[in-house]
Design an enzyme around this catalytic site. Structure first.
Site, PDB file in Angstrom:
ATOM      1  N   LYS A 174       1.266  -1.560   0.230  1.00  0.00           N
ATOM      2  CA  LYS A 174       0.421  -0.244  -0.214  1.00  0.00           C
ATOM      3  C   LYS A 174       0.934   1.544  -0.110  1.00  0.00           C
ATOM      4  CE  LYS A 174      -2.003   1.940   3.776  1.00  0.00           C
ATOM      5  NZ  LYS A 174      -1.152   3.484   2.214  1.00  0.00           N
ATOM      6  N   GLU A 223       9.891   1.136  10.714  1.00  0.00           N
ATOM      7  CA  GLU A 223      10.577   2.668  10.533  1.00  0.00           C
ATOM      8  C   GLU A 223      10.069   3.945  10.686  1.00  0.00           C
ATOM      9  OE1 GLU A 223      13.201   1.836  10.397  1.00  0.00           O
ATOM     10  OE2 GLU A 223      14.218  -0.676   9.311  1.00  0.00           O
ATOM     11  N   CYS A 276      13.641  11.076   6.454  1.00  0.00           N
ATOM     12  CA  CYS A 276      13.781  10.881   7.866  1.00  0.00           C
ATOM     13  C   CYS A 276      15.090  10.559   8.769  1.00  0.00           C
ATOM     14  CB  CYS A 276      13.073   9.273   8.048  1.00  0.00           C
ATOM     15  SG  CYS A 276      14.109   8.054   7.002  1.00  0.00           S
ATOM     16  N   GLU A 324      10.187  16.940  14.746  1.00  0.00           N
ATOM     17  CA  GLU A 324      10.586  16.471  13.171  1.00  0.00           C
ATOM     18  C   GLU A 324      10.492  17.071  12.891  1.00  0.00           C
ATOM     19  OE1 GLU A 324       9.251  12.750  11.814  1.00  0.00           O
ATOM     20  OE2 GLU A 324      11.245  12.617  10.866  1.00  0.00           O
TER      21      GLU A 324
HETATM   22  P1  NAD Z   1       2.336   8.941   7.623  1.00  0.00           P
HETATM   23  O1  NAD Z   1       2.589   8.286   9.088  1.00  0.00           O
HETATM   24  O2  NAD Z   1       1.295   9.249   7.931  1.00  0.00           O
HETATM   25  O3  NAD Z   1       2.058   7.180   7.062  1.00  0.00           O
HETATM   26  C1  NAD Z   1       3.224   6.647   6.202  1.00  0.00           C
HETATM   27  C2  NAD Z   1       2.010   5.641   5.613  1.00  0.00           C
HETATM   28  O4  NAD Z   1       0.934   4.748   6.378  1.00  0.00           O
HETATM   29  C3  NAD Z   1       0.680   5.669   4.119  1.00  0.00           C
HETATM   30  O5  NAD Z   1       1.274   4.828   3.623  1.00  0.00           O
HETATM   31  C4  NAD Z   1      -0.331   6.090   4.618  1.00  0.00           C
HETATM   32  O6  NAD Z   1      -1.652   6.071   4.535  1.00  0.00           O
HETATM   33  C5  NAD Z   1      -0.613   5.045   6.092  1.00  0.00           C
HETATM   34  N1  NAD Z   1      -1.084   5.112   6.866  1.00  0.00           N
HETATM   35  C6  NAD Z   1      -1.728   6.121   8.055  1.00  0.00           C
HETATM   36  N2  NAD Z   1      -2.515   5.599   8.985  1.00  0.00           N
HETATM   37  C7  NAD Z   1      -2.183   4.483   9.100  1.00  0.00           C
HETATM   38  C8  NAD Z   1      -3.164   3.753  10.293  1.00  0.00           C
HETATM   39  N3  NAD Z   1      -3.737   4.401  10.936  1.00  0.00           N
HETATM   40  N4  NAD Z   1      -3.115   2.078  10.226  1.00  0.00           N
HETATM   41  C9  NAD Z   1      -2.372   2.458   8.643  1.00  0.00           C
HETATM   42  N5  NAD Z   1      -1.632   1.960   7.680  1.00  0.00           N
HETATM   43  C10 NAD Z   1      -1.964   3.879   7.831  1.00  0.00           C
HETATM   44  O7  NAD Z   1       4.154   9.372   7.633  1.00  0.00           O
HETATM   45  P2  NAD Z   1       4.497   9.928   6.346  1.00  0.00           P
HETATM   46  O8  NAD Z   1       4.144  11.430   6.561  1.00  0.00           O
HETATM   47  O9  NAD Z   1       3.641   9.351   4.623  1.00  0.00           O
HETATM   48  O10 NAD Z   1       5.231  10.149   5.784  1.00  0.00           O
HETATM   49  C11 NAD Z   1       6.424  10.445   6.809  1.00  0.00           C
HETATM   50  C12 NAD Z   1       7.193   9.557   8.346  1.00  0.00           C
HETATM   51  O11 NAD Z   1       8.094   8.551   7.373  1.00  0.00           O
HETATM   52  C13 NAD Z   1       7.787  10.925   9.009  1.00  0.00           C
HETATM   53  O12 NAD Z   1       8.159  10.690  10.240  1.00  0.00           O
HETATM   54  C14 NAD Z   1       9.471  10.089   8.359  1.00  0.00           C
HETATM   55  O13 NAD Z   1      10.448  10.648   9.697  1.00  0.00           O
HETATM   56  C15 NAD Z   1       9.014   8.304   8.275  1.00  0.00           C
HETATM   57  N6  NAD Z   1       9.859   8.075   8.112  1.00  0.00           N
HETATM   58  C16 NAD Z   1      11.217   7.162   8.379  1.00  0.00           C
HETATM   59  C17 NAD Z   1      11.858   6.521   7.357  1.00  0.00           C
HETATM   60  C18 NAD Z   1      12.973   5.058   8.670  1.00  0.00           C
HETATM   61  O14 NAD Z   1      12.987   4.009   7.111  1.00  0.00           O
HETATM   62  N7  NAD Z   1      12.353   5.995   9.564  1.00  0.00           N
HETATM   63  C19 NAD Z   1      11.940   6.758   5.929  1.00  0.00           C
HETATM   64  C20 NAD Z   1      10.971   7.605   5.501  1.00  0.00           C
HETATM   65  C21 NAD Z   1      10.030   8.260   6.482  1.00  0.00           C
END
Ligand code: NAD
Length: 474
Positions: A174, A247, A281, A378
């Site tokens: 997804k 992650e 991230c 962040e």
């Molecule tokens: P997000 O948590 O809003 O969304 C991530 C994914 O989760 C999306 O596909 C979203 O549709 C889905 N999602 C949202 N709510 C959900 C739920 N309740 N259950 C299951 N899935 C759900 O994050 P984002 O805004 O897309 O990404 C940015 C964040 O990701 C930042 O905090 C960044 O640091 C982190 N990030 C971490 C890494 C790592 O490897 N540690 C890498 C890239 C980004």
């Protein structure tokens, strides 16, 4: 394979078929806010079908020869490489990043697929000397739910697809609703390489993530996203003890010691903080600079920042693109407004121009207090605090004083001194005198609230397996 049309015909990949949905949602170009395409909004019935298809495909894929799965990954790598340019353009269009960065991202996906294809699953033997011979092997888990964010939509999908499929699992992937297009095309690209049901790709609106993570047909959730969502994912997983790899967010410190060559180091430090418009991230999000060089460093850093061009990703001169979506744009603007409200001095930026596109100019803050939102949170946007420090113990304490623990970097002419600091930082990866070197062979993961488990390397591969020990009489 029928040629792919990259700007239209976005379909789900469900049981090996291209399928449309009853409803669709808009995907915007973040540099114009215009509609780029419509993506299918998968229904609950379609998710059920995808999971059922993945479960049906699992025994055959699990029992296939390991070499068959390795060959599939290599074929996927070749196919992706052959389509690198249209994928890069689509990635730039939906994500906003400069085309050169998008090309690099697709290139890394090819590299990751090829590297994982070399791996085999280890088998350990042990004779206990008391009449038992043990063999420990690793068996796949079943159906993996892979959930990717919008900052590196392709990379963070492939980091899951490659190890999960190699280990013999099947998958429902997804993508983020903000950047679903490249993942949908990737599903289409691989349709005739993989047996039906092995890789299903479903886009959808906010309801799809929770449906997926709460689904009883899922055996593992591989999630990259924010810490807040990660907690919700872990909660869903607890109902059935579904395996998880999380992650999550980061607030990485960069520690700059007084003996650095300022002019030589500033570009690397700048890009460590601002690449991908800081929607990374692992971006340096707090830059601790020794007081004795703080002013000279800040001047050089700001001078360099002024040379960097922000604009539409597709424009050849662009080095930094827009923020990817309105939600994040508003968050970053709020952080800047908070800095204004609380009297923080701006070394650069501070005004976000009106107009189309989610552009936030590079913003550099002058030594805000450690309790400032720009230091604690962040930002996930181009807002960086420079922070002055005077001694090593102090900077280690301040660097570690965060709920996050993803990455860090230490910069010094004295590599051993930098190593000694690195060893005391509470995070998953520390770079010394460079930043953001990542490899499919090296474990990557967060400490503290930055994650659970690791991706990449044999360790990351084994997170897609259960250990099984078989004991026979010696
Ligand atoms: P997000 O948590 O809003 O969304 C991530 C994914 O989760 C999306 O596909 C979203 O549709 C889905 N999602 C949202 N709510 C959900 C739920 N309740 N259950 C299951 N899935 C759900 O994050 P984002 O805004 O897309 O990404 C940015 C964040 O990701 C930042 O905090 C960044 O640091 C982190 N990030 C971490 C890494 C790592 O490897 N540690 C890498 C890239 C980004």
């Amino acid at each position: 394979m029928t040629p792919i049309r990259f700007n239209t015909d976005f379909t789900l990949t469900l049981d090996g078929q291209g399928v449309t949905a009853g409803e669709h949602f808009d995907v915007l170009d973040p540099s114009t806010e215009e509609r780029l395409a419509q993506a299918p909004d998968a229904s609950l019935a379609q998710l059920n079908e995808a999971i059922a298809a993945a479960r049906r495909a699992f025994p055959g894929w699990r029992d296939a020869a390991h070499a068959t799965r390795q060959a599939a990954l290599l074929a996927m790598a070749d196919r992706l490489q052959a389509h690198q340019e249209p994928f890069a353009q689509l990635l730039t269009n939906e994500q906003g990043k400069p085309l050169a960065d998008a090309r690099a991202e697709i290139g890394r996906c090819v590299h990751w697929l090829r590297s994982f294809a070399q791996h085999t699953l280890p088998v350990a033997h042990y004779d206990d000397g008391a009449g038992h011979r043990f063999e420990t092997r690793h068996v796949p888990l079943g159906v993996v739910a892979a959930i990717a964010p919008w900052n590196f939509p392709m990379t963070l999908a492939v980091w899951k697809v490659a190890p999960a499929l190699l280990a013999g699992n099947t998958m429902v992937l997804k993508p983020s609703p903000f950047t679903p297009l490249t993942a949908l095309k990737m599903g289409e690209l691989f349709r005739d390489i993989l047996p039906a049901g092995v890789l299903n790709v479903l886009s959808g609106t906010d309801r799809l993530g929770p449906w997926l993570t709460e689904h009883p047909g899922i055996d593992k959730i591989a999630f990259t996203g924010s810490t807040a969502t990660g907690r919700r994912v872990m909660q869903s997983a607890s109902a059935r003890l579904t395996r998880i790899t999380l992650e999550l967010g980061g607030n990485d410190p960069a520690i700059v010691l007084p003996d650095i060559d300022i002019a030589a180091t500033v570009p690397a430090l700048f890009w460590g903080a601002f690449r991908n418009s800081s929607q990374f991230c692992l971006a340096s999000k707090r830059m601790y600079v020794h007081a004795s060089i703080y002013d000279a460093f800040a001047r050089a850093f700001v001078d360099y920042a002024r040379t960097v061009k922000m604009g539409r990703g597709a424009h050849p001169d662009t080095q930094l693109g827009p923020i990817q979506n309105r939600l994040q744009y508003d968050r970053v603007r709020d952080l800047i407004a908070d800095a204004h409200r609380t009297g923080v001095r701006f070394l650069l930026g501070g005004d976000v121009p009106e107009g189309k596109g989610y552009f936030v100019p590079v913003t550099i803050l002058d030594n805000p207090p450690d309790t400032a939102r720009s230091v604690v949170e962040e930002a996930f946007g181009p807002v960086l605090p420079l922070l002055s420090f005077t001694d090593t113990e102090e900077v280690i304490r301040r660097a570690n004083d965060s709920e996050y623990g993803l990455g860090a970097s230490v910069w010094s002419a004295d590599t051993e001194a930098a190593r000694a600091i690195a060893a005391r930082l509470q995070c998953g990866t520390v770079w010394i005198n460079h930043i953001h070197a990542l490899s499919p062979e090296v474990a990557f993961g967060g400490h503290k609230q930055s994650g659970v488990g690791v991706e990449n390397s044999i360790e990351g591969l084994l997170e897609y397996t259960n250990a099984q020990s078989i004991s026979v009489p010696a």
